[in-house]
Write a protein that holds these residues in place. Structure first.
Motif, PDB file in Angstrom:
ATOM      1  N   ALA A 140       0.859  -1.181   0.000  1.00 25.54           N
ATOM      2  CA  ALA A 140       0.000   0.000   0.000  1.00 25.54           C
ATOM      3  C   ALA A 140       0.894   1.231   0.000  1.00 25.54           C
ATOM      4  N   ILE A 141       0.299   2.354  -0.313  1.00 23.93           N
ATOM      5  CA  ILE A 141       1.006   3.636  -0.287  1.00 23.93           C
ATOM      6  C   ILE A 141       0.418   4.463   0.850  1.00 23.93           C
ATOM      7  N   LEU A 142       1.291   4.910   1.748  1.00 29.25           N
ATOM      8  CA  LEU A 142       0.896   5.703   2.900  1.00 29.25           C
ATOM      9  C   LEU A 142       1.454   7.110   2.729  1.00 29.25           C
ATOM     10  N   SER A 143       0.585   8.090   2.749  1.00 28.57           N
ATOM     11  CA  SER A 143       1.002   9.482   2.606  1.00 28.57           C
ATOM     12  C   SER A 143       0.815  10.199   3.932  1.00 28.57           C
ATOM     13  N   VAL A 144       1.870  10.833   4.393  1.00 27.30           N
ATOM     14  CA  VAL A 144       1.847  11.616   5.625  1.00 27.30           C
ATOM     15  C   VAL A 144       1.619  13.072   5.239  1.00 27.30           C
ATOM     16  N   PHE A 145       0.551  13.655   5.781  1.00 30.91           N
ATOM     17  CA  PHE A 145       0.258  15.058   5.493  1.00 30.91           C
ATOM     18  C   PHE A 145       0.196  15.849   6.795  1.00 30.91           C
ATOM     19  N   ARG A 146       0.367  17.143   6.677  1.00 33.19           N
ATOM     20  CA  ARG A 146       0.400  18.031   7.843  1.00 33.19           C
ATOM     21  C   ARG A 146      -0.761  19.008   7.780  1.00 33.19           C
ATOM     22  N   ALA A 147      -1.487  19.113   8.884  1.00 36.86           N
ATOM     23  CA  ALA A 147      -2.545  20.117   9.022  1.00 36.86           C
ATOM     24  C   ALA A 147      -1.903  21.366   9.628  1.00 36.86           C
ATOM     25  N   LEU A 150      -3.712  23.280  12.512  1.00 35.30           N
ATOM     26  CA  LEU A 150      -3.851  22.427  13.693  1.00 35.30           C
ATOM     27  C   LEU A 150      -2.502  21.994  14.247  1.00 35.30           C
ATOM     28  N   ASP A 151      -1.423  22.230  13.495  1.00 38.24           N
ATOM     29  CA  ASP A 151      -0.054  21.951  13.925  1.00 38.24           C
ATOM     30  C   ASP A 151       0.119  20.482  14.310  1.00 38.24           C
ATOM     31  N   ASN A 152      -0.346  19.591  13.436  1.00 33.33           N
ATOM     32  CA  ASN A 152      -0.163  18.166  13.673  1.00 33.33           C
ATOM     33  C   ASN A 152      -0.292  17.435  12.344  1.00 33.33           C
ATOM     34  N   TYR A 153      -0.240  16.109  12.396  1.00 34.91           N
ATOM     35  CA  TYR A 153      -0.150  15.306  11.185  1.00 34.91           C
ATOM     36  C   TYR A 153      -1.339  14.353  11.074  1.00 34.91           C
ATOM     37  N   GLY A 154      -1.517  13.859   9.866  1.00 38.40           N
ATOM     38  CA  GLY A 154      -2.512  12.843   9.565  1.00 38.40           C
ATOM     39  C   GLY A 154      -1.935  11.851   8.576  1.00 38.40           C
ATOM     40  N   LEU A 155      -2.692  10.776   8.333  1.00 34.42           N
ATOM     41  CA  LEU A 155      -2.218   9.690   7.478  1.00 34.42           C
ATOM     42  C   LEU A 155      -3.310   9.313   6.501  1.00 34.42           C
ATOM     43  N   LEU A 156      -2.930   9.199   5.221  1.00 31.28           N
ATOM     44  CA  LEU A 156      -3.869   8.787   4.182  1.00 31.28           C
ATOM     45  C   LEU A 156      -3.291   7.557   3.484  1.00 31.28           C
ATOM     46  N   THR A 157      -4.056   6.476   3.476  1.00 29.63           N
ATOM     47  CA  THR A 157      -3.598   5.202   2.935  1.00 29.63           C
ATOM     48  C   THR A 157      -4.407   4.841   1.697  1.00 29.63           C
ATOM     49  N   VAL A 158      -3.715   4.461   0.639  1.00 32.20           N
ATOM     50  CA  VAL A 158      -4.343   4.009  -0.601  1.00 32.20           C
ATOM     51  C   VAL A 158      -3.977   2.548  -0.786  1.00 32.20           C
ATOM     52  N   ASP A 159      -4.971   1.674  -0.890  1.00 25.30           N
ATOM     53  CA  ASP A 159      -4.672   0.252  -0.999  1.00 25.30           C
ATOM     54  C   ASP A 159      -4.239  -0.117  -2.412  1.00 25.30           C
ATOM     55  N   SER A 160      -3.756  -1.348  -2.556  1.00 26.84           N
ATOM     56  CA  SER A 160      -3.155  -1.790  -3.807  1.00 26.84           C
ATOM     57  C   SER A 160      -4.170  -1.820  -4.951  1.00 26.84           C
ATOM     58  N   ASN A 161      -5.404  -2.233  -4.669  1.00 31.50           N
ATOM     59  CA  ASN A 161      -6.405  -2.307  -5.736  1.00 31.50           C
ATOM     60  C   ASN A 161      -6.673  -0.943  -6.353  1.00 31.50           C
ATOM     61  N   LEU A 162      -6.791   0.081  -5.508  1.00 32.66           N
ATOM     62  CA  LEU A 162      -7.055   1.429  -6.037  1.00 32.66           C
ATOM     63  C   LEU A 162      -5.840   1.981  -6.769  1.00 32.66           C
ATOM     64  N   ILE A 182       0.421  -7.028  -9.928  1.00 32.02           N
ATOM     65  CA  ILE A 182       1.672  -7.788  -9.886  1.00 32.02           C
ATOM     66  C   ILE A 182       2.206  -7.710  -8.467  1.00 32.02           C
ATOM     67  N   GLU A 183       2.293  -8.863  -7.818  1.00 31.57           N
ATOM     68  CA  GLU A 183       2.766  -8.914  -6.447  1.00 31.57           C
ATOM     69  C   GLU A 183       4.278  -9.097  -6.409  1.00 31.57           C
ATOM     70  N   GLY A 184       4.852  -8.726  -5.277  1.00 27.50           N
ATOM     71  CA  GLY A 184       6.263  -9.001  -5.050  1.00 27.50           C
ATOM     72  C   GLY A 184       7.209  -8.001  -5.666  1.00 27.50           C
ATOM     73  N   ARG A 185       6.736  -6.832  -6.060  1.00 30.85           N
ATOM     74  CA  ARG A 185       7.630  -5.802  -6.595  1.00 30.85           C
ATOM     75  C   ARG A 185       7.230  -4.449  -6.034  1.00 30.85           C
ATOM     76  N   PRO A 186       8.172  -3.515  -5.865  1.00 25.75           N
ATOM     77  CA  PRO A 186       7.827  -2.176  -5.382  1.00 25.75           C
ATOM     78  C   PRO A 186       7.124  -1.375  -6.466  1.00 25.75           C
ATOM     79  N   TYR A 187       6.471  -0.308  -6.041  1.00 26.90           N
ATOM     80  CA  TYR A 187       5.776   0.552  -6.998  1.00 26.90           C
ATOM     81  C   TYR A 187       6.787   1.361  -7.802  1.00 26.90           C
ATOM     82  N   THR A 188       6.496   1.516  -9.070  1.00 26.28           N
ATOM     83  CA  THR A 188       7.391   2.266  -9.950  1.00 26.28           C
ATOM     84  C   THR A 188       7.213   3.765  -9.729  1.00 26.28           C
ATOM     85  N   THR A 189       8.107   4.533 -10.335  1.00 29.08           N
ATOM     86  CA  THR A 189       8.038   5.989 -10.203  1.00 29.08           C
ATOM     87  C   THR A 189       6.770   6.531 -10.835  1.00 29.08           C
TER      88      THR A 189
END
Length: 375
Positions: A140-147, A150-162, A182-189
């Protein structure tokens, strides 16, 4: 005589040990049929047959199931444990904000993909941050964003199917075919860049969803593929987890938005409102009417030349014709007051046949607030 003797012949006697063996065999068969233990039916409770639970009933008792749907309500022992772990107040306004986010994302993702996109809200739940990191299905791809506000952080996760569905749609994949995974390989650029563009669209929609409540800017900090590098809070800290479903005809996946309670703490009072703009009895229309009437209200303003302190006995003995000497000259400033509130200072003069005061400085904001409170 022989027949009579045969009919009247006594029955053969059964030995006492044979009767005991027969009774014991009946008792053993009864115990076997009723599935009781060796203690054998001495008490009424043991006389009832035991019932063996099947696997579905055991899972239901413990709160687990083979097809465990995250959106389903948990019951049994698992619900008791979860309620003891995370028991936080409900935030009604947060549900309205995420409903607005769903509508905004439906429109923006349609424009982003030029395809028929449907976004739905699966559920909003509370859970520990560490438990969420352990439950993320990889890859999955996890994106860390900053509010920022509010001076703090949040997390947005996108699963492999999407991820593969978005790449397939943006790169012109044919409809009616599922996205190749395709399993077993990292995501490309290219895949990371396309998903990053989609994440930025979602964060812009999240900003617009919070805008009627408060101004919050969500800025993308970094993108991770390992949950260990996406730690934005302590594992024991509680967080709000929002699961969104994105469907693009026969393709789609999930987007999960996680906001720690520490991030929402500065706007907690706003999120506790029952409806947008709740102000505990205040009405903007009546506030406008009141402000209009206040601006047209007449008030008495006093010009104070000087003040002196005198004993009360001397004041009581004052008579007509007595003179009071003031320590003020023609050029001395005059203080303007409204009751006990000092407004500003000016100089005394004459305008036609009237005594006038020319203001030397404007009213300060602090003075205006004090004057409004006194009125």
């Amino acid at each position: 005589m022989a027949d009579a003797a045969e009919t009247e012949a006594p029955e053969p006697e059964v030995p006492e040990n044979a009767e005991g063996e027969t009774a014991e065999g009946d008792e053993l068969s009864e115990e076997w049929n009723s599935m009781v233990g060796e203690d054998g039916g001495d008490s009424p409770a043991s006389a009832a047959p035991e019932r063996i639970l099947n696997q579905d009933e055991i899972d239901s008792l413990l709160g687990f199931s083979m097809s465990d749907d995250e959106g389903a309500d948990k019951s049994g022992i698992r619900a008791i444990i979860n309620s003891a772990l995370v028991s936080y107040e409900r935030l009604p306004m947060l549900e309205i904000v995420f409903d607005r986010l769903v509508r905004l994302m439906t429109t923006s993702l349609r424009n982003f993909t030029s395809d028929n996109v449907e976004v739905s809200l699966d559920n909003i739940s509370s859970m520990r941050f560490g438990d969420y990191l352990n439950s993320i299905p990889l890859p999955a791809i996890l994106s860390v964003f900053r509010a920022k506000q509010l001076d703090n952080y949040g997390l947005l996760t996108v699963d492999s199917n999407l991820i593969y569905s978005i790449v397939d749609v943006l790169l012109g994949g044919r409809r009616g075919t599922s996205a190749m995974r395709i399993e077993g390989r990292p995501y490309t650029t290219i895949e990371r860049t396309l998903v990053q563009r989609m994440i930025e669209v979602v964060l812009q929609d999240a900003k617009a969803a919070f805008e009627p409540l408060t101004e919050v800017d969500f800025a993308l900090e970094r993108i991770e593929t390992n949950p260990r590098f996406a730690a934005i809070a302590r594992p024991a800290n509680a967080a709000i987890l929002v699961r969104l479903r994105v469907d693009m005809e026969d393709r789609g996946g999930r987007v999960e938005l996680l906001l720690p309670y520490a991030t929402l703490e500065p706007i907690r009072k706003m999120l506790l409102q029952q409806f947008m703009g709740e102000k505990f009895g205040r009405d903007n229309i009546w506030e406008s009417h009141l402000a209009t009437e206040l601006w047209s209200t007449r008030m008495e303003v006093s010009a104070v030349l000087d003040e002196i302190r005198m004993p009360l006995g001397k004041v009581m003995n004052m008579k007509v014709g007595d003179t009071i000497y003031l320590d003020a000259g023609p050029e001395s400033p005059v203080e303007l007051r409204c009751g006990a509130v000092p407004l500003t200072k000016g100089r005394m003069g004459r305008l036609g046949y009237n005594v006038a005061v020319r203001l030397g400085s404007p009213l300060s904001t602090r003075t205006k607030k004090a004057l409004m409170r006194s009125v």
